[in-house]
Write an enzyme that holds these catalytic residues in place. Sequence first.
Site, PDB file in Angstrom:
ATOM      1  N   GLY A 195       8.793   2.637 -14.463  1.00 57.60           N
ATOM      2  CA  GLY A 195       7.501   2.980 -14.299  1.00 57.60           C
ATOM      3  C   GLY A 195       7.495   4.486 -14.002  1.00 57.60           C
ATOM      4  N   LEU A 237       2.803   9.924  -6.952  1.00 58.84           N
ATOM      5  CA  LEU A 237       2.667  11.121  -6.170  1.00 58.84           C
ATOM      6  C   LEU A 237       2.542  11.118  -4.706  1.00 58.84           C
ATOM      7  CD1 LEU A 237      -0.266  13.232  -8.121  1.00 58.84           C
ATOM      8  CD2 LEU A 237       2.426  13.300  -8.457  1.00 58.84           C
ATOM      9  N   LYS A 250       8.901   0.804  -1.032  1.00 57.89           N
ATOM     10  CA  LYS A 250       7.922   1.870  -1.313  1.00 57.89           C
ATOM     11  C   LYS A 250       8.206   2.644   0.049  1.00 57.89           C
ATOM     12  CE  LYS A 250       4.339   1.098  -3.143  1.00 57.89           C
ATOM     13  NZ  LYS A 250       2.881   0.383  -3.670  1.00 57.89           N
ATOM     14  N   ASP A 278       0.217  -8.234  -1.886  1.00 55.54           N
ATOM     15  CA  ASP A 278       0.731  -8.396  -0.284  1.00 55.54           C
ATOM     16  C   ASP A 278       1.905  -7.334   0.008  1.00 55.54           C
ATOM     17  OD1 ASP A 278       0.367  -9.035   2.304  1.00 55.54           O
ATOM     18  OD2 ASP A 278       1.166 -11.087   2.132  1.00 55.54           O
TER      19      ASP A 278
END
Length: 582
Positions: free
Chosen positions: A321, A325, A340, A375
């Site tokens: 994907g 930013l 992440k 979640d």
Amino acid sequence: MTTISDSRLSNLSAARLLEGFDEYMARFRAFNARAPSRFAEADWRGVQADAVGRLKTYPHVVGKAVDDIRKMLGPRADDPLLWIAIKAVYSGLVADRQDWELAETFHNSVTRQLFDTVGVDERIEFVDTDFDSPPSPSSEAVYVIFDRQETTAELVRQILTGFLSEAGFRRLDSDAAEVADRIEMTLANSGGLPVVGRAEVVRSVFYRGQSAYIVGLLYAGSVRLPMVIALRHEADGVVADAVLLTEDEVSILFSFTRSYFAVDVARPYDLVRFLRRLMPRKRIAELYISIGQNKHGKTERYRDLLRHLHSTDERFEHAPGTQGLVMIVFTMPGYDDVFKVIRNEFPPPKRTTRETIMGKYRLVFQHDRAGRLIDAQNFQHLQFDRDRFQPELLDELLTEASRTVHIDGDTVVLDHLYVERRVIPLDLYAREAVFRSASAAVIDYGQAIKDLACTNIFPGDLLTKNFGVTRHGRVVFYDYDELSALTDVNFKELPQPRDDMEEIADAPWFGVDDADVFPEEHVHFLGMPPELKEAFLERHGDLFQPEPWRVIQKRIEAGEIMEVFPYSDEARLDGTGDVRGW
């Protein structure tokens, strides 16, 4: 001054830990115990307050336990040798409990705050459980058995009245008959016997939002069928609103995009294993999370990761994907989760801060996720071998996220990251899937935006790259940095240019506040092939007009709670009332 022996300190500390865990479980179960009366009284505001209150209980009680242990142990509060002994004593104290696995996680929560541990320390943490099998027998079966009756309708009637008095139902006989018809039709399609031989039904009802759910398994010959009956409390009584009879339907009900159930059980271990029989592809971690034990679900999620790392030589790589930013997102090819990490700085047009982004994730954690928000579990101080990372990913992490990621010898340390279920980015899916699947996904994308609006959530950035497709084909949202309350947004008509100069101007010639949104503009950024865009606009063209958004805002501001159903219209029973959303 009297010196307390290490043995005495270990026993006192372990006892204080167990006291804290007892307090947490008492509070947690008190919230769950209120759920039946909230449902019976249709107290939906109370349901919302309890859901948030229950989430706040764990960190509150852990914080108290940490403070007390620090005072008790003084300068030895972070003495590893002492904590080896405390862990051994504590393990013995919880061995006879029905909730021992949750107690182990509570211990870990306290030690990780005291030590600020980087990675894990098997000496003082329950990295894996101390028990290969449940250390104590079940005090009672997690389910009750309903034996075969002359008709399926009579069996369903017994199940319904086994959990709610007959007088509480508005149309008991017709609901039982309709549920039975659906069961018999499903059995016929699967080659099963026409009459159910027996049912195993969880002793406790599951509550969430404005619904209650009776959860069980049906047996008809060699066929085993999951069964969930959804109940709703309407003005003149309770009705059976829907029946779910497939693994996929039940899995969506228990999705990682849903808020947590309130269900009161003494032995969560047995409940989770029973639920696994209905949903064999659902991970143990996700099932614990779904019943509100999100901290232990996080423990199980980490154990899943360790098992995967031990079974493969895969390396972390950028997730498929468009790279964002705000976050660096990575995964492993054969793993179901993504990781992440927040970047140090955010280039234009992003105008936000690290603290604001973390606040968005806390908002999502406490909010009704409506089956559309993924979640996320918040992890701190994880470490992995350096050679587990693709070089280009590691370079980006060390350069763009150096506030969070650093090298310690041959180890990569991540001080903070979010872990979420992996989905296929919608923009990729729309390009690569066959037209029928891609069309269904973009139509559900529009419905996802509307479902979120009904729960007072505006995603902010509506680009398809910020949405993903689950294995069930449902579209969900995962980019939270511009998320806001719908009622904080000003939906406006796009002003018309008054002359040629305004029409060709590069920048807006009219004033725009941060909270202003012009829905008409979004149609230009869909990024879909023409045939998909046409299908989308036919179903969801109203998303590009300000007035429908304002209508939803007014309903929310008037105090209306709009329920987003966790099941399809096809699962609903004939004669159920309509509940208006968007």
